[in-house]
Scaffold this motif. Structure first.
Motif, PDB file in Angstrom:
ATOM      1  N   LEU A  40      41.220  58.718  22.132  1.00 52.47           N
ATOM      2  CA  LEU A  40      40.608  60.018  22.405  1.00 52.47           C
ATOM      3  C   LEU A  40      39.706  60.469  21.255  1.00 52.47           C
ATOM      4  O   LEU A  40      38.597  60.961  21.475  1.00 52.47           O
ATOM      5  N   THR A  41      40.178  60.284  20.038  1.00 52.80           N
ATOM      6  CA  THR A  41      39.392  60.653  18.866  1.00 52.80           C
ATOM      7  C   THR A  41      38.097  59.859  18.806  1.00 52.80           C
ATOM      8  O   THR A  41      37.024  60.403  18.511  1.00 52.80           O
ATOM      9  N   GLN A  42      38.180  58.567  19.126  1.00 51.03           N
ATOM     10  CA  GLN A  42      36.998  57.711  19.081  1.00 51.03           C
ATOM     11  C   GLN A  42      36.012  58.058  20.191  1.00 51.03           C
ATOM     12  O   GLN A  42      34.796  58.057  19.978  1.00 51.03           O
ATOM     13  N   HIS A  43      36.520  58.356  21.389  1.00 51.75           N
ATOM     14  CA  HIS A  43      35.638  58.763  22.485  1.00 51.75           C
ATOM     15  C   HIS A  43      34.897  60.055  22.134  1.00 51.75           C
ATOM     16  O   HIS A  43      33.700  60.198  22.403  1.00 51.75           O
ATOM     17  N   ARG A  44      35.620  60.992  21.541  1.00 51.83           N
ATOM     18  CA  ARG A  44      34.988  62.255  21.151  1.00 51.83           C
ATOM     19  C   ARG A  44      33.897  62.025  20.104  1.00 51.83           C
ATOM     20  O   ARG A  44      32.843  62.669  20.132  1.00 51.83           O
ATOM     21  N   ALA A  45      34.163  61.098  19.178  1.00 57.69           N
ATOM     22  CA  ALA A  45      33.176  60.799  18.128  1.00 57.69           C
ATOM     23  C   ALA A  45      31.909  60.182  18.724  1.00 57.69           C
ATOM     24  O   ALA A  45      30.786  60.490  18.294  1.00 57.69           O
ATOM     25  N   ILE A  46      32.100  59.315  19.724  1.00 61.52           N
ATOM     26  CA  ILE A  46      30.954  58.684  20.388  1.00 61.52           C
ATOM     27  C   ILE A  46      30.080  59.739  21.061  1.00 61.52           C
ATOM     28  O   ILE A  46      28.854  59.754  20.899  1.00 61.52           O
ATOM     29  N   ILE A  47      30.712  60.634  21.810  1.00 69.12           N
ATOM     30  CA  ILE A  47      29.965  61.670  22.528  1.00 69.12           C
ATOM     31  C   ILE A  47      29.345  62.678  21.563  1.00 69.12           C
ATOM     32  O   ILE A  47      28.208  63.139  21.762  1.00 69.12           O
ATOM     33  N   ARG A  48      30.059  63.003  20.508  1.00 74.71           N
ATOM     34  CA  ARG A  48      29.521  63.940  19.511  1.00 74.71           C
ATOM     35  C   ARG A  48      28.232  63.382  18.888  1.00 74.71           C
ATOM     36  O   ARG A  48      27.251  64.108  18.703  1.00 74.71           O
ATOM     37  N   GLU A  53      30.661  44.621  22.643  1.00 71.74           N
ATOM     38  CA  GLU A  53      30.118  45.393  21.524  1.00 71.74           C
ATOM     39  C   GLU A  53      28.590  45.314  21.521  1.00 71.74           C
ATOM     40  O   GLU A  53      27.904  46.330  21.334  1.00 71.74           O
ATOM     41  N   ALA A  54      28.056  44.095  21.747  1.00 68.76           N
ATOM     42  CA  ALA A  54      26.598  43.939  21.769  1.00 68.76           C
ATOM     43  C   ALA A  54      25.976  44.834  22.835  1.00 68.76           C
ATOM     44  O   ALA A  54      24.957  45.495  22.604  1.00 68.76           O
ATOM     45  N   LEU A  55      26.603  44.882  24.012  1.00 68.40           N
ATOM     46  CA  LEU A  55      26.072  45.677  25.118  1.00 68.40           C
ATOM     47  C   LEU A  55      26.271  47.180  24.883  1.00 68.40           C
ATOM     48  O   LEU A  55      25.336  47.975  25.031  1.00 68.40           O
ATOM     49  N   GLU A  56      27.485  47.564  24.511  1.00 66.44           N
ATOM     50  CA  GLU A  56      27.804  48.982  24.457  1.00 66.44           C
ATOM     51  C   GLU A  56      27.223  49.685  23.228  1.00 66.44           C
ATOM     52  O   GLU A  56      26.958  50.886  23.270  1.00 66.44           O
ATOM     53  N   VAL A  57      27.013  48.941  22.158  1.00 65.24           N
ATOM     54  CA  VAL A  57      26.309  49.516  21.017  1.00 65.24           C
ATOM     55  C   VAL A  57      24.863  49.826  21.416  1.00 65.24           C
ATOM     56  O   VAL A  57      24.312  50.871  21.059  1.00 65.24           O
ATOM     57  N   SER A  58      24.273  48.942  22.198  1.00 61.70           N
ATOM     58  CA  SER A  58      22.914  49.184  22.694  1.00 61.70           C
ATOM     59  C   SER A  58      22.885  50.379  23.637  1.00 61.70           C
ATOM     60  O   SER A  58      21.931  51.164  23.641  1.00 61.70           O
ATOM     61  N   VAL A  59      23.948  50.522  24.439  1.00 61.07           N
ATOM     62  CA  VAL A  59      24.038  51.645  25.375  1.00 61.07           C
ATOM     63  C   VAL A  59      24.016  52.976  24.625  1.00 61.07           C
ATOM     64  O   VAL A  59      23.214  53.868  24.926  1.00 61.07           O
ATOM     65  N   VAL A  60      24.910  53.125  23.637  1.00 61.59           N
ATOM     66  CA  VAL A  60      24.993  54.421  22.941  1.00 61.59           C
ATOM     67  C   VAL A  60      23.764  54.658  22.071  1.00 61.59           C
ATOM     68  O   VAL A  60      23.345  55.813  21.888  1.00 61.59           O
TER      69      VAL A  60
END
Length: 238
Positions: free
Chosen positions: A193-201, A103-110
């Protein structure tokens, strides 16, 4: 469990015919065993015979040993002196630690990507999500998870920091089997799938706060899974 499943050994023998000897055999064998562990074909606590696999693959024990060493380094197997090599049981402590680090890494990524949206990264991520939808419709959990990994690796690679993707790859090993098991829970494909779409959106819109919230929600889903799995499969856990 003391013996490797016959079906697994038969698949190893069939896979041997596909080995590309222009590439190191150990890496190909590693991938084969890892997929069997992640898919739970080889369950936690299962013995893995180095000699039996070498025989089925038609290679010396060296590439099999190298593959098992890599799996041990990633936490997938445990080598017990004088006893053999076993598929590691799931560790609640390691799973939660890995989720925390991811989470620490990927939150920084997005957050980084949302600050300067990359059209190429967004388009590639949307293509992966489309592939995941097809995998979900086919109920192909292993392919769905491979595409999930591809999705997260893609985002990490577009930060421009080469070590980030490798660090995420290393940490997720402790969560891979839990993720695979969770995909068989009702509604899990749709949820991911819903969460991935929300991240990209959120990244596409350039909203750092929404991207951070979406990724945090996505990765914290493991808590719900861990409320259920240890009760349903206590034999899988340490």
């Amino acid at each position: 469990m003391t013996q490797q499943p016959i079906k697994f050994l038969d698949r190893a023998a069939a896979y041997a015919k596909q080995l590309d000897y222009a590439r190191p055999a150990s890496g190909q064998i590693y991938g084969f065993i890892r997929d069997a562990i992640v898919s739970m074909e080889l369950e936690p606590g299962q013995l893995i015979s180095e000699s039996a696999l070498a025989s089925k693959f038609g290679v010396s024990r060296t590439p099999v040993r190298e593959a098992l060493i890599k799996l041990a380094n990633l936490g997938f197997v445990e080598v017990l002196p004088q006893r053999g090599t076993y598929v590691s049981r799931l560790s609640m402590e390691k799973i939660l630690e890995a989720r925390f680090i991811r989470e620490a890494l990927e939150v920084s990524v997005v957050s980084h990507l949302a600050e300067k949206p990359n059209h190429q990264a967004v388009k590639a991520a949307e293509a992966i999500i489309a592939e995941q939808k097809l995998a979900a419709e086919a109920d192909d959990a292993l392919l769905f998870q491979e595409l999930d990994d591809k999705f997260h690796q893609l985002l990490a690679s577009h930060t421009g920091y080469s070590r980030v993707a490798a660090m995420i790859e290393e940490e997720k090993a402790h969560m891979d089997r839990v993720r695979n098991l969770s995909l068989h829970m009702t509604g899990q494909y749709k949820r991911v799938l819903t969460q991935h779409r929300a991240i990209i959106r959120a990244i596409k819109a350039g909203s750092v706060s929404e991207a951070v919230d979406a990724m945090s929600l996505h990765l914290r889903g493991v808590y719900k899974v861990l409320d259920t799995l240890p009760k349903e499969h206590p034999e899988y856990f340490q």
